[in-house]
Scaffold this motif. Structure first.
Motif, PDB file in Angstrom:
ATOM      1  N   SER A  79       0.827  -1.200   0.000  1.00  0.00           N
ATOM      2  CA  SER A  79       0.000   0.000   0.000  1.00  0.00           C
ATOM      3  C   SER A  79       0.870   1.261   0.000  1.00  0.00           C
ATOM      4  CB  SER A  79      -0.929   0.001   1.218  1.00  0.00           C
ATOM      5  OG  SER A  79      -1.658   1.197   1.293  1.00  0.00           O
ATOM      6  N   ARG A  80       1.891   1.285   0.867  1.00  0.00           N
ATOM      7  CA  ARG A  80       2.763   2.456   0.947  1.00  0.00           C
ATOM      8  C   ARG A  80       3.587   2.620  -0.328  1.00  0.00           C
ATOM      9  NH1 ARG A  80       2.997   4.378   6.427  1.00  0.00           N
ATOM     10  NH2 ARG A  80       0.749   4.473   6.837  1.00  0.00           N
ATOM     11  N   SER A  83       1.414   3.923  -3.185  1.00  0.00           N
ATOM     12  CA  SER A  83       1.206   5.358  -3.016  1.00  0.00           C
ATOM     13  C   SER A  83       2.415   6.149  -3.493  1.00  0.00           C
ATOM     14  CB  SER A  83       0.912   5.674  -1.543  1.00  0.00           C
ATOM     15  OG  SER A  83       0.792   7.056  -1.335  1.00  0.00           O
ATOM     16  N   ASP A  86       2.649   5.870  -7.402  1.00  0.00           N
ATOM     17  CA  ASP A  86       1.630   6.715  -8.038  1.00  0.00           C
ATOM     18  C   ASP A  86       2.020   8.192  -7.955  1.00  0.00           C
ATOM     19  OD1 ASP A  86       0.138   4.502  -8.680  1.00  0.00           O
ATOM     20  OD2 ASP A  86      -1.315   4.755  -7.043  1.00  0.00           O
ATOM     21  N   ASP A 120       7.756   9.757   2.508  1.00  0.00           N
ATOM     22  CA  ASP A 120       6.808   8.805   1.931  1.00  0.00           C
ATOM     23  C   ASP A 120       6.203   7.905   2.993  1.00  0.00           C
ATOM     24  OD1 ASP A 120       6.733   9.180  -1.040  1.00  0.00           O
ATOM     25  OD2 ASP A 120       8.891   9.035  -0.764  1.00  0.00           O
TER      26      ASP A 120
END
Length: 403
Positions: A79-80, A83, A86, A120
């Motif tokens: 998930s991280r 992100s 993207d 991040d």
């Protein structure tokens, strides 16, 4: 079941403001059996959940991974990383097709930072991408412990865009942890170390080079330098891989000289020049001390780049570091031609923008030069700064017109 860390009364305030570090002085107690690198649940003095993070012995005791009570597994890292990936696509640094660059040519780019630690929301983790190879660097024991889990998640996220992952943390992990870490591939393998940055090719020395093998954080500043290089005599001090020199060559500089005290850096610079501009006699590289070289070459250059290693790595070294920046910039101001352009930088995290500007202003006054600020520059978008973690802003620079 994750073991737990308890904070002292009133020490949760910074965490409630989403700061990703918990210092050892804020901790009241830790559950028995916690080992360095473990994922822990952090509770307030009243026993209320507040964060998940990696535990480590030292001043920063917990690096926060999540402010929600979640499992830290492959799905979490996927998930991280998704992100982060993207976000790089949105920034335009991940380019599926070539884009038109500053000189009007089609310029592909396969070089970018995918993960920038706290910026991040993955503290302690750096991932730089060079073509189809990712170079992973751990700055915490927890990331080291989770390195294979992170690699598996990275492969899932990037798919066939990734063929190898090189783990390079031998010099970045706490030496007291005694992890016996060695650098090497932890997924795939390759001997192709050439990556493309804005249409220019570079050999990336991820085996023995500094950081992950290349200073990606200067990408946009190199493009800006290219704009100013046409017809100028350029001096690139502390050249390392010769990034600024290669851009200056493409920008139409009449001559480019690269200087570094490291023979390996000079060799790599020459390789990168030859890769892009074979048999071009505008470039020469010198293995020499920066201050000595500047002393011996007065008024020869009308564009100088001063991009030294960090002069102050810790707050205790700030005073001496600022003196170093002043001394170096005095030399630059003294040696540059009238009407010259000076690019000057600090990558010291403990040196603020105001600290650095004051050091440069002092240098200008000592050198007796009239100076105008053309640009105030910093790290690029793929090195993001977490708004709750201002410590993540480390690179600062000035582009100056020197009368």
């Amino acid at each position: 079941m994750y073991k737990q860390v308890y904070l002292k009364k009133g020490k949760e305030d910074s965490i409630l403001r989403f700061h990703p570090w918990i210092f050892s002085g804020a901790i009241k107690a830790i559950e028995e059996g916690i080992e360095e690198g473990d994922v822990v649940r952090v509770l307030t003095n009243q026993g209320n959940f507040i964060a998940m993070g990696h535990y480590q012995i030292g001043s920063i005791a917990v690096r926060v991974l999540s402010f929600s009570d979640v499992k830290i597994d492959k799905a979490f890292y996927e998930s991280r990383l998704t992100s982060a990936f993207d976000a790089r696509k949105a920034m335009g640094v991940v380019r599926e097709t070539a884009t038109r660059g500053i000189m009007g040519a089609e310029e592909p780019n396969t070089t970018y930072r995918l993960v920038h630690g706290e910026g991040d929301n993955l503290p302690g983790l750096i991932i730089d991408v060079y073509g189809n190879t990712a170079v992973m660097q751990a700055h915490s024991v927890g990331v080291h412990v989770d390195r294979q889990l992170i690699t598996d998640a990275l492969v899932s996220v990037m798919g066939d865009q990734l063929t190898s992952v090189y783990y390079k943390s031998e010099t970045t992990l706490p030496y007291k942890a005694d992890l016996g870490q060695e650098n090497g591939f932890i997924y795939g393998d390759t001997d192709n170390n050439i990556a493309i940055e804005n249409g220019l090719k570079f050999h990336i020395d991820w085996l023995k080079g500094q950081k992950t093998g290349f200073f990606i954080d200067q990408r946009e500043n190199r493009s800006l330098l290219e704009y100013y290089a046409k017809g100028r005599s350029v001096l690139n001090m502390f050249c390392y891989t010769g990034g600024f020199s290669v851009y200056a060559m493409r920008g139409g500089a009449k001559e480019v000289h690269s200087v570094d005290s490291s023979a390996k850096a000079v060799e790599l610079t020459n390789k990168n020049i030859a890769l892009n501009f074979p048999n071009d006699d505008r470039h020469a590289a010198y293995c020499e001390d920066a201050f000595k070289y500047l002393d011996e070459h007065n008024g020869k250059y009308d564009l100088i780049i001063l991009d030294p290693p960090a002069f102050a790595k810790h707050r205790s070294a700030l005073k001496n570091g600022l003196r170093g920046y002043t001394r170096l910039n005095v030399k630059g101001f003294e040696k540059i031609k009238k009407g010259g352009i000076l690019f000057t930088f600090s990558c010291s995290q403990v040196v603020t923008k105001d600290n650095f500007r004051q050091a440069v202003f002092t240098a200008a006054a000592q050198a007796g030069r009239k100076v105008r600020i053309l640009h105030q520059i910093h790290q690029p978008a793929d090195h993001p700064i977490n708004i709750y973690h201002p410590e993540g802003e480390y690179l600062k620079g000035l582009v100056l017109y020197v009368e």
